[in-house]
Every structure is written in structure tokens, then in C-alpha cells.
Design a protein around this motif. Structure first.
Motif, PDB file in Angstrom:
ATOM      1  N   UNK A 193      22.840  -3.704   5.111  1.00  0.00           N
ATOM      2  CA  UNK A 193      22.388  -3.091   6.360  1.00  0.00           C
ATOM      3  C   UNK A 193      21.096  -2.319   6.208  1.00  0.00           C
ATOM      4  N   UNK A 194      20.805  -1.837   5.020  1.00  0.00           N
ATOM      5  CA  UNK A 194      19.684  -0.905   4.875  1.00  0.00           C
ATOM      6  C   UNK A 194      18.434  -1.552   4.303  1.00  0.00           C
ATOM      7  N   UNK A 195      18.474  -2.832   3.999  1.00  0.00           N
ATOM      8  CA  UNK A 195      17.293  -3.475   3.426  1.00  0.00           C
ATOM      9  C   UNK A 195      16.121  -3.448   4.408  1.00  0.00           C
ATOM     10  N   UNK A 196      16.348  -3.859   5.644  1.00  0.00           N
ATOM     11  CA  UNK A 196      15.247  -3.884   6.625  1.00  0.00           C
ATOM     12  C   UNK A 196      14.669  -2.496   6.897  1.00  0.00           C
ATOM     13  N   UNK A 197      15.516  -1.470   7.147  1.00  0.00           N
ATOM     14  CA  UNK A 197      14.943  -0.134   7.328  1.00  0.00           C
ATOM     15  C   UNK A 197      14.151   0.343   6.119  1.00  0.00           C
ATOM     16  N   UNK A 198      14.638   0.064   4.920  1.00  0.00           N
ATOM     17  CA  UNK A 198      13.917   0.495   3.725  1.00  0.00           C
ATOM     18  C   UNK A 198      12.612  -0.272   3.547  1.00  0.00           C
ATOM     19  N   UNK A 199      12.578  -1.538   3.936  1.00  0.00           N
ATOM     20  CA  UNK A 199      11.315  -2.279   3.905  1.00  0.00           C
ATOM     21  C   UNK A 199      10.280  -1.597   4.799  1.00  0.00           C
ATOM     22  N   UNK A 200      10.721  -1.178   5.977  1.00  0.00           N
ATOM     23  CA  UNK A 200       9.789  -0.504   6.889  1.00  0.00           C
ATOM     24  C   UNK A 200       9.341   0.848   6.328  1.00  0.00           C
ATOM     25  N   UNK A 201      10.262   1.548   5.696  1.00  0.00           N
ATOM     26  CA  UNK A 201       9.909   2.859   5.150  1.00  0.00           C
ATOM     27  C   UNK A 201       8.945   2.747   3.973  1.00  0.00           C
ATOM     28  N   UNK A 202       9.117   1.736   3.125  1.00  0.00           N
ATOM     29  CA  UNK A 202       8.167   1.570   2.028  1.00  0.00           C
ATOM     30  C   UNK A 202       6.781   1.202   2.558  1.00  0.00           C
ATOM     31  N   UNK A 203       6.731   0.474   3.672  1.00  0.00           N
ATOM     32  CA  UNK A 203       5.439   0.147   4.273  1.00  0.00           C
ATOM     33  C   UNK A 203       4.791   1.379   4.907  1.00  0.00           C
ATOM     34  N   UNK A 204       5.626   2.229   5.535  1.00  0.00           N
ATOM     35  CA  UNK A 204       5.099   3.423   6.199  1.00  0.00           C
ATOM     36  C   UNK A 204       4.738   4.523   5.209  1.00  0.00           C
ATOM     37  N   UNK A 205       5.426   4.554   4.060  1.00  0.00           N
ATOM     38  CA  UNK A 205       5.201   5.602   3.055  1.00  0.00           C
ATOM     39  C   UNK A 205       5.023   4.933   1.685  1.00  0.00           C
ATOM     40  N   UNK A 206       3.906   4.262   1.488  1.00  0.00           N
ATOM     41  CA  UNK A 206       3.739   3.422   0.294  1.00  0.00           C
ATOM     42  C   UNK A 206       3.644   4.190  -1.016  1.00  0.00           C
ATOM     43  N   UNK A 207       3.508   5.503  -0.972  1.00  0.00           N
ATOM     44  CA  UNK A 207       3.419   6.277  -2.215  1.00  0.00           C
ATOM     45  C   UNK A 207       4.706   7.050  -2.508  1.00  0.00           C
ATOM     46  N   UNK A 208       5.724   6.834  -1.700  1.00  0.00           N
ATOM     47  CA  UNK A 208       6.990   7.548  -1.897  1.00  0.00           C
ATOM     48  C   UNK A 208       7.932   6.662  -2.709  1.00  0.00           C
ATOM     49  N   UNK A 209       8.092   6.984  -3.989  1.00  0.00           N
ATOM     50  CA  UNK A 209       8.789   6.102  -4.911  1.00  0.00           C
ATOM     51  C   UNK A 209      10.282   5.974  -4.624  1.00  0.00           C
ATOM     52  N   UNK A 210      10.895   7.010  -4.056  1.00  0.00           N
ATOM     53  CA  UNK A 210      12.335   6.971  -3.854  1.00  0.00           C
ATOM     54  C   UNK A 210      12.753   5.847  -2.914  1.00  0.00           C
ATOM     55  N   UNK A 211      11.946   5.570  -1.887  1.00  0.00           N
ATOM     56  CA  UNK A 211      12.283   4.480  -0.977  1.00  0.00           C
ATOM     57  C   UNK A 211      12.251   3.128  -1.700  1.00  0.00           C
ATOM     58  N   UNK A 212      11.281   2.931  -2.581  1.00  0.00           N
ATOM     59  CA  UNK A 212      11.245   1.703  -3.385  1.00  0.00           C
ATOM     60  C   UNK A 212      12.501   1.604  -4.253  1.00  0.00           C
ATOM     61  N   UNK A 213      12.865   2.712  -4.858  1.00  0.00           N
ATOM     62  CA  UNK A 213      14.039   2.755  -5.739  1.00  0.00           C
ATOM     63  C   UNK A 213      15.288   2.302  -4.984  1.00  0.00           C
ATOM     64  N   UNK A 214      15.521   2.879  -3.818  1.00  0.00           N
ATOM     65  CA  UNK A 214      16.697   2.530  -3.022  1.00  0.00           C
ATOM     66  C   UNK A 214      16.658   1.069  -2.578  1.00  0.00           C
TER      67      UNK A 214
END
Length: 307
Positions: A193-214
Motif C-alpha cells: 500500500x505504501x510504495x506509491x506514496x513513498x515514490x511520490x515522497x522521494x520525488x518531492x524530497x530527494x535529499x531525505x534519505x529516510x523515505x528512500x530507506x522505507x
């Protein structure tokens, strides 16, 4: 703004007057169930600055800087006084003096009122604390916290240093809350369920490593290891291009775990702390009921045989 839909119920209704800063600056009047919006950006910025520093006196100079920056009008103190007078007439709950005039400035007292910032901070803190032991409850609390947001913090009021600093602080809290929400969701096995939201968050915050990790963990648990490795490379490119640095230790460790198929990556949702005891008590009760039923049947058969 991205929130896991199933974990974010409708915003909680305030029970008293509430000053709302998580979106447009609004005063919610519980008596009428309506929102009061100060007219004009300076009125909203003034109210927001006073609410941010509720219980503290703000000097005329700081408020003038907040409203007009380095180009104040010639009669700035008088103009500020006019804005304060308009706010006093606008605020609800007669009988409570919201804004007090001080020798050097103004002071807002919340009195019986609350703020959505306080509610968000409390719910977010409770949710983040619950993630390790009770991720389902954590997701519910974090969803409630995020549902209070109605847009960017202090929307249309972030012109001066006071509101800008507070908006930046609140945005960081929102992102931290999102990180905790998706961690809780992972712990509950909701990775798909969270893959799509996290894809958007990594695009919106490309320097925030925690979103990539999740996102890497979510993809790995869905059997998409190659894509998880690709997320790491994407994060690495962004960090090198923007900051000239490699990913940090946490993200590098996650890469190693995925490459080595570490067992911890498949961790499931831990049981509720009381669930094991409840199950044991339920099983004991069922066994007792079965024994009682067998005893009853034996007595009935014995009585029938005696006849």
C-alpha cells in the motif's frame, strides 16, 4: 501532502475555540461551528505570530518586522495598533481578553482555547512512541495527527521571520510523522500500500534519505529486489549531485541487508502487548466450557440410564 489513506481518518473536531495554523490561518469558533479567517495577509500574519508566541510578549519592533520587513510605513506603530484592534473585534468568546497591550508590545493569551499545532504535536509524539510495540495503534494516532493538516503550515502568512521559522519547524515535524507512519505500516505488513506514496515522497524530497530507506524495504518485501536496489542508486545520484556526498550509514546498511537477504527485512507486525495473554485466557475458557459440556452430557446419560 501524502498520507496513507487508510491510516488517516477525518480531522478531529475541536471542542473549544481553536487557533489553526496547519494550513490557512483560521480561528475555529466551537460555539458556532464556523471558521473565522482574518482579512488580508497582514492580519493573518499578525494573528499567527501572536499565536506562535502565545503567553509571551512580542515587541512592536518584532511585529513591525514581521508584517513589513525592512520597509515599514512611516507610522508603523499606529498601523500595527490598527491591525491589533481589528483582530480584537474579530476574535470570538466574549468575556475573554485575547490580546493584551504591553508597554513595549502585545501579548496573546490562549485561555480556554487550544491550537491545532498542540494537538498535532501530542498525537504525533504518542504515535511515534507506539511504533515499536503497537504499530497498528501508532498508525491510527499518526494518521489522526496528519489529518489535522489542511495545507502548508501558515499558508499565505509566511512572509516574516517568525512565521517562516515556525512553518519550517512544523514542516519538519510533518515529514518526521510521515516517516513514522510508513514505518508503522511496514511493521503491519502493509508494504504494497505504501510504495506509491513513498515514490511520490522521494520525488518531492530527494535529499531525505529516510523515505528512500522505507521505500527500499517496501519493494524488497513485495519481491521487487532489483527495484529496491535501483532506489538506492537514485538516492545516491541525488545526494552526490546536490550535496557531493554519498548516502549515509543507515541507507548503506539497508543496501547491504537487501543484498544479503537479511532475515530482519521480513519482520512482521509484532503482537499487541496484551494479545498473547488474551488468547491464553480465551483458550483456557474454551477448554473449561468443553469440559463442563462433557460433564453435563455424562450426567444426562447417567440419569437416563438410571431410569
Amino acid at each position: 501532502m501524502t498520507v496513507l489513506e487508510l491510516a488517516a481518518p477525518a480531522p478531529l473536531r475541536a471542542e473549544a475555540t481553536e487557533f489553526r495554523l496547519l494550513g490557512p490561518v483560521v480561528v475555529y469558533d466551537a460555539a458556532t461551528g464556523t471558521g473565522i479567517v482574518p482579512s488580508g495577509p497582514k492580519q493573518r500574519a499578525l494573528l499567527a505570530a501572536l499565536v506562535i508566541h502565545a503567553g509571551e510578549g512580542l515587541s512592536v519592533d518584532r511585529l513591525v518586522e514581521e508584517l513589513w520587513g525592512d520597509r515599514p510605513p512611516a507610522n508603523a506603530p499606529n498601523a500595527l495598533h490598527t491591525h491589533v484592534a481589528r483582530l480584537r473585534r474579530l476574535l470570538p468568546a466574549p468575556g475573554h481578553e485575547w490580546i493584551t497591550t504591553l508597554p513595549t508590545g502585545y501579548l496573546l493569551r490562549l485561555g480556554p482555547a487550544s491550537t491545532d499545532v498542540d494537538r498535532f504535536t501530542r498525537l504525533s509524539g504518542q504515535g511515534r512512541a507506539a511504533v515499536p510495540q503497537d504499530p497498528r495503534q501508532a498508525a491510527q494516532l499518526l494518521g489522526h495527527a496528519l489529518s489535522l493538516w489542511q495545507g502548508p503550515a501558515l499558508q499565505d502568512s509566511r512572509h516574516g521571520p517568525l512565521c517562516t521559522a515556525e512553518a519550517n519547524r512544523l514542516e519538519e515535524q510533518r515529514l518526521t510523522t510521515l516517516e513514522a507512519l510508513y514505518e508503522a505500516s511496514l511493521n503491519c505488513g502493509r508494504q504494497a500500500e505504501i510504495i506509491s506514496p513513498l515514490e511520490r515522497l522521494t520525488a518531492a524530497h530527494p535529499l531525505r534519505e529516510r523515505f528512500y530507506d522505507l521505500l527500499m524495504v517496501a519493494l524488497y518485501r513485495c519481491g521487487r529486489q532489483v527495484e529496491a536496489l535501483g532506489v538506492y542508486e537514485r538516492a545516491r545520484r541525488h545526494l552526490i549531485t546536490a550535496l557531493g556526498v554519498e548516502p549515509g550509514p543507515a541507507l548503506r546498511s539497508r543496501l547491504e541487508a537487501i543484498l544479503n537477504h537479511a532475515p530482519a527485512l521480513t519482520a512482521s507486525c509484532p503482537r499487541h502487548p496484551d494479545l498473547a495473554g488474551e488468547l491464553a485466557r480465551l483458550e483456557e475458557r474454551i477448554d473449561r466450557l468443553v469440559r463442563d459440556q462433557e460433564d453435563l452430557l455424562r450426567r444426562i446419560r447417567q440419569e437416563q440410564a438410571d431410569r
